[in-house]
Enzyme design. Structure first.
Site, mmCIF file in Angstrom:
data_model
loop_
_atom_site.group_PDB
_atom_site.id
_atom_site.type_symbol
_atom_site.label_atom_id
_atom_site.label_comp_id
_atom_site.label_asym_id
_atom_site.label_seq_id
_atom_site.Cartn_x
_atom_site.Cartn_y
_atom_site.Cartn_z
ATOM 1 N N GLU A 190 46.164 14.087 20.606
ATOM 2 C CA GLU A 190 46.937 15.216 19.792
ATOM 3 C C GLU A 190 48.110 14.570 19.120
ATOM 4 O OE1 GLU A 190 47.811 18.659 22.672
ATOM 5 O OE2 GLU A 190 49.801 18.914 21.443
ATOM 6 N N HIS A 214 51.045 28.126 22.035
ATOM 7 C CA HIS A 214 50.556 28.503 23.280
ATOM 8 C C HIS A 214 51.170 29.834 23.541
ATOM 9 C CE1 HIS A 214 49.764 24.236 23.877
ATOM 10 N NE2 HIS A 214 48.684 24.680 24.216
ATOM 11 N N GLY A 215 50.391 30.903 24.056
ATOM 12 C CA GLY A 215 50.916 32.164 24.515
ATOM 13 C C GLY A 215 51.093 33.139 23.139
ATOM 14 N N ASP A 228 47.591 14.094 26.022
ATOM 15 C CA ASP A 228 48.566 14.694 25.232
ATOM 16 C C ASP A 228 49.898 13.791 25.268
ATOM 17 O OD1 ASP A 228 50.348 16.194 24.111
ATOM 18 O OD2 ASP A 228 50.613 18.029 25.084
ATOM 19 N N ASN A 283 40.737 26.689 22.209
ATOM 20 C CA ASN A 283 41.248 26.773 23.579
ATOM 21 C C ASN A 283 42.078 28.270 23.756
ATOM 22 O OD1 ASN A 283 41.064 24.184 23.725
ATOM 23 N ND2 ASN A 283 43.016 23.518 24.615
ATOM 24 N N ASN A 310 43.775 30.742 26.828
ATOM 25 C CA ASN A 310 44.252 30.998 28.417
ATOM 26 C C ASN A 310 44.991 32.137 28.382
ATOM 27 O OD1 ASN A 310 44.856 30.408 30.845
ATOM 28 N ND2 ASN A 310 46.201 28.574 30.463
ATOM 29 N N GLY A 347 44.684 29.644 21.232
ATOM 30 C CA GLY A 347 43.682 30.711 20.893
ATOM 31 C C GLY A 347 44.079 32.168 20.972
ATOM 32 N N ASP A 356 42.862 19.439 30.310
ATOM 33 C CA ASP A 356 43.738 20.200 29.212
ATOM 34 C C ASP A 356 45.130 19.705 29.378
ATOM 35 O OD1 ASP A 356 44.297 22.074 26.998
ATOM 36 O OD2 ASP A 356 45.039 23.502 28.370
ATOM 37 N N HIS A 357 45.534 19.166 28.052
ATOM 38 C CA HIS A 357 46.947 18.265 28.337
ATOM 39 C C HIS A 357 47.318 17.509 29.230
ATOM 40 C CE1 HIS A 357 48.389 20.956 24.755
ATOM 41 N NE2 HIS A 357 47.623 21.812 25.312
HETATM 42 P P1 13P Z 1 46.701 30.428 24.781
HETATM 43 O O1 13P Z 1 47.226 30.618 26.074
HETATM 44 O O2 13P Z 1 47.585 30.712 23.647
HETATM 45 O O3 13P Z 1 45.470 31.249 24.577
HETATM 46 O O4 13P Z 1 46.570 28.708 24.547
HETATM 47 C C1 13P Z 1 45.545 28.081 25.456
HETATM 48 C C2 13P Z 1 45.760 26.703 25.025
HETATM 49 O O5 13P Z 1 45.704 26.209 24.083
HETATM 50 C C3 13P Z 1 45.364 25.764 26.265
HETATM 51 O O6 13P Z 1 45.444 24.349 25.854
#
Ligand code: 13P
Length: 284
Positions: free
Chosen positions: A133, A181-182, A103, A230, A232, A210, A81-82
């Site tokens: 991306e 993100h977050g 990314d 995604n 996290n 997400g 990821d990234h």
């Molecule tokens: P969140 O932490 O907002 O769920 O995003 C996760 C993400 O997009 C990882 O690439």
């Protein structure tokens, strides 16, 4: 079984659901994600960011995921990821990852195209999946006490996206359409019209950030071609808050295998809810 992910995304796009890509930095999270996906008969992607990958060590993540997935009937993808450099992409591929995200969104468009194309060539030589991306997705996978204002200039431009996809040869496109993100104080508001225009390009799209997106917006995004989502922050919260509460209640407990099952269950609950929301349950 451990698989590459392109066909999973194509099927998800065609059938109108999305596959959860869940970040991990612990063995507990890996177990929880696989348990939840097995229970709901869902394809799933386990992913690590650069920092998560270097904490866990890529070859070790690969061995663990491969071993846990080997006798399962559900397809499991292992995704970088990234990845911000071609070196990281190369390292993930050499370690056995089945899918990589380059990314280059922080670079000028010309450089992003050039490097993403090089990453795509590396991935395709091994029949692996490549995500690119375009447009920058702000934030980090944490709880933020403040509001965030998204600069419109960082959103994915549909015309540029068409050129980006055709010149790089990527399999899936990560878009910036109001997602971050977050979790911030203000709720995200996805630009569904923009997403619908990008959908016309025809390849599956990936929605980062997400966590914290309201369910109705997730569903609309899936109907506009989002095939991978995604998550996290919500997993990190479930793990850490459960651990904090559990140890506060049992201050003398020191045996990890006695207390960690609760954290695994907490992550499993979040993953199960996301799988149901994304509609990837009972697809096997
Ligand atoms: P969140 O932490 O907002 O769920 O995003 C996760 C993400 O997009 C990882 O690439």
């Amino acid at each position: 079984m451990l698989v590459t992910t392109k066909d999973l995304y194509l099927d998800a796009k065609k059938e109108g659901y999305a596959i959860g890509a869940f970040n991990v930095s612990t063995l507990e999270a890996i177990k929880a994600i696989i348990n939840a996906a097995m229970k709901l008969k869902s394809p799933v992607v386990i992913e690590t960011s650069e920092k998560e990958m270097s904490f866990l060590e890529p070859a070790l993540v690969f061995d663990i995921v491969k071993e846990l997935a080997k006798d399962l009937r559900i397809p499991v993808g292992l995704h970088l990821d990234h990845g911000k450099s071609l070196e990281t992409v190369k390292e993930a591929i050499a370690s056995g990852y089945t899918s990589v995200h380059f990314d280059g969104s922080g670079l000028p468009d010309g450089d992003n195209i050039k490097l993403t194309k090089a990453a795509a060539e590396m991935a395709h030589q091994r029949n692996l999946t490549i995500e690119g991306e375009l447009g920058h997705i702000a934030g980090s996978s944490e709880m933020h006490g403040e509001q965030i204002i998204i600069d419109k200039k960082t959103l994915t431009d549909p015309e540029m996206a068409k050129k980006f996809v055709s010149e790089t040869g990527i399999d899936i496109l990560a878009v910036s359409v109001g997602n971050i993100h977050g979790i911030y104080k203000n709720e995200p508001k996805l630009d569904i019209e923009r997403l619908a225009k990008i959908k016309e390009i025809g390849i599956p799209m990936s929605l980062h950030g997400g966590s914290g997106i309201p369910d109705d917006q997730i569903k609309r995004a899936i109907s506009c071609g989002i095939a991978k989502i995604n998550v996290n922050t919500e997993l990190r919260m479930a793990y850490t808050e459960t651990l904090r509460d559990e140890l506060a209640e049992n201050p003398d407990e020191i045996v990890p295998y006695e207390y960690l099952p609760e954290e695994i269950e907490a992550i499993e609950d979040v993953v199960e809810a996301k799988i149901r929301l994304f509609g990837s349950d009972n697809r096997i």
